[in-house]
Design a protein around this motif. Sequence first.
Motif, short mmCIF file in Angstrom:
data_model
loop_
_atom_site.label_atom_id
_atom_site.label_comp_id
_atom_site.label_asym_id
_atom_site.label_seq_id
_atom_site.Cartn_x
_atom_site.Cartn_y
_atom_site.Cartn_z
N VAL A 1 0.85 -1.19 0.00
CA VAL A 1 0.00 0.00 0.00
C VAL A 1 0.88 1.24 0.00
CG1 VAL A 1 -1.95 1.17 1.08
CG2 VAL A 1 -1.66 -1.30 1.38
N ASN A 2 0.62 2.15 -0.94
CA ASN A 2 1.36 3.40 -1.04
C ASN A 2 0.48 4.53 -0.51
OD1 ASN A 2 2.94 5.57 -1.68
ND2 ASN A 2 3.00 5.20 -3.88
N PHE A 3 0.92 5.15 0.59
CA PHE A 3 0.25 6.32 1.15
C PHE A 3 0.98 7.54 0.58
CE2 PHE A 3 -0.12 2.77 4.06
CZ PHE A 3 -1.48 2.73 4.29
N CYS A 4 0.33 8.27 -0.32
CA CYS A 4 1.06 9.22 -1.16
C CYS A 4 0.31 10.55 -1.27
CB CYS A 4 1.29 8.61 -2.54
SG CYS A 4 -0.22 7.99 -3.33
N SER A 5 0.92 11.45 -2.04
CA SER A 5 0.30 12.75 -2.33
C SER A 5 -0.26 12.73 -3.74
CB SER A 5 1.34 13.86 -2.20
OG SER A 5 2.38 13.67 -3.15
N ASN B 1 5.84 9.60 -1.44
CA ASN B 1 5.37 8.22 -1.50
C ASN B 1 5.91 7.45 -0.31
OD1 ASN B 1 4.16 7.79 -4.46
ND2 ASN B 1 5.97 9.09 -4.64
N SER B 2 5.02 6.89 0.50
CA SER B 2 5.43 6.08 1.65
C SER B 2 4.68 4.75 1.57
CB SER B 2 5.12 6.80 2.97
OG SER B 2 3.74 7.12 3.07
N VAL B 3 5.44 3.65 1.68
CA VAL B 3 4.91 2.34 1.29
C VAL B 3 4.97 1.34 2.45
CG1 VAL B 3 5.15 0.43 -0.32
CG2 VAL B 3 5.64 2.77 -1.08
N GLY C 1 9.75 15.28 -0.14
CA GLY C 1 8.40 15.62 -0.58
C GLY C 1 7.65 16.40 0.48
N MET C 2 6.88 17.38 0.03
CA MET C 2 6.11 18.23 0.93
C MET C 2 4.70 17.70 1.17
SD MET C 2 8.00 20.84 1.92
CE MET C 2 9.18 19.54 2.23
N GLN C 3 4.40 16.51 0.62
CA GLN C 3 3.07 15.91 0.72
C GLN C 3 2.01 16.78 0.03
OE1 GLN C 3 2.13 14.36 4.65
NE2 GLN C 3 4.25 13.78 5.02
N TRP C 4 2.36 17.31 -1.17
CA TRP C 4 1.42 18.07 -1.99
C TRP C 4 0.49 17.10 -2.72
CZ3 TRP C 4 5.24 21.80 -4.92
CH2 TRP C 4 5.66 22.81 -4.04
N ASP C 5 -0.74 17.41 -2.99
CA ASP C 5 -1.53 18.44 -2.33
C ASP C 5 -2.64 17.78 -1.51
OD1 ASP C 5 -1.49 20.86 -5.02
OD2 ASP C 5 -0.42 20.92 -3.14
#
Length: 492
Positions: A183-187, A193-195, A273-277
């Motif tokens: 599972v990719n928790f992303c922007s 991208n955090s997996v 990454g700034m976790q946009w948007d």
Amino acid sequence: MKFFRLFNLIMLSVMILSCGCSQKAKGGDNGYTMTSIYVKTTELELQVGDKVAVKAYPVPSMAVPPAFQWTSDNNDVATVTSGTIHAVGVGEATVSVSYQDLVTNISVTVKDVQSEGNLTAMYSLAPNTANQDPLLQVGDAGSYTDEGLLVNRTGARVMLNKFYALAEREIRYEIVPSADAVVNFCSSQGDFNSVLDMQNRTITIRSNPTAVSENVPFLEGGRTYVVEVIHQYQRGALKVTDPQSGQTAIVSAVMDGPGGCGKGALQQGFSVGMQWDHYCFVLEKGESVLVRRMGVFALKNDVRLLIYGDSISQPEGYFPTADFPRAWTSQIIAALGGNAMSSGRGGGTIDTVLEYIKNELPYLKTKYVMVTIGTNGGNTEEKLRELVNYIKDQGAIPILNNIPCNESASQIENNALISKLRDAMGIKGCLFDLCTSLAGDGKEVDKSMMYWEDYTDYPAPLTGWQIYHHPNEKGGDAMYKRTLIDIPEIYQ
């Protein structure tokens, strides 16, 4: 003859010994002797899970860099491999870089991850058959069940259509992944991208130029886990907790900005990454992931000051980590003892601020809201007035700043409009344009206070564009000092 032979042997021995000693002191073979070891910072404050790469340089710089040795005096707190320091536990450690008798020490303080405690929810949802929110855009990624949102189509994205820019925030999920789920928790912009990889039992932040991973041996399919995606200025983190056993694992990475763009960059940097948007999640592989709950939280809920704006108010994206404490927002926050937060979005306009301030400000207690906006155009009297009135309606005192000088001189017209509105509405603001201009008149930028952005080799439409635009550490100093003159009440 015997005397001369003996004399020659003695002289040859002296020369060999002399060359050997000199070679060790030089640390190389170009004739320059290394006298000390330089690192850009000798003090680091990290959180558990952080990894920071530190580079060592010979002094003088002409000396050939040797194979430096790296050690830590407390591997329970911080380990080090080839200059990469990994914070593994709470406490203090000294990391040393050495060569022969030359040593430089780095003091490392490691604190626990700030993801619990005084949080406030800016959004919360337990998605299920009876509780469907249209802001959670599911598409054909899965379907609602009585147990939660079951995502079972790989590659399809679920997106929360609410935009957040608060620099101290996290999104938290309660999930049940299958044993083979990735599972990719992303922007939504793909910058972060955090997996969570169940099959390989790892968590990863796909940073650039390298990914950062941690092993999570307690992961098992079909169990409930709490997953937290954390953003704290230059730091991004992914944390997973087994609520039944209490076991926790975290992986984090620290943004190291390039200090400029293109040929103007001071260094390569390290992109996290700034976790946009908008927050998203994707089932990349595997059978399924069940999402039982999700929420977006501010890591502080009661501060004296909130700082809003565009990239000028988000220096964490372009500042080198070692210089970040001198960014103007960092200095204000430090002067207030941490009793402040910033919320900036690079490339943002007043429309952007109007969007995300409505997603954040109603849930936060603050006395002052400072806004610096207009670098990217879009300012009108009507929109600025709407912004100021919205801040007042939330019970806060608005501060509308002049934007700093830049080489395109776009600040002149904007600041005339901003100053006019301040006078009409009886509010205060900081004259950042005066302290960043050559003559102190807000017109011609002082280039020594700005990073150089060179896009010579970039594709159209940026090709050939060169500009001094974002405040550097000198500009940060000047802007912070200007707040002491124009708006001292924020510190009182």
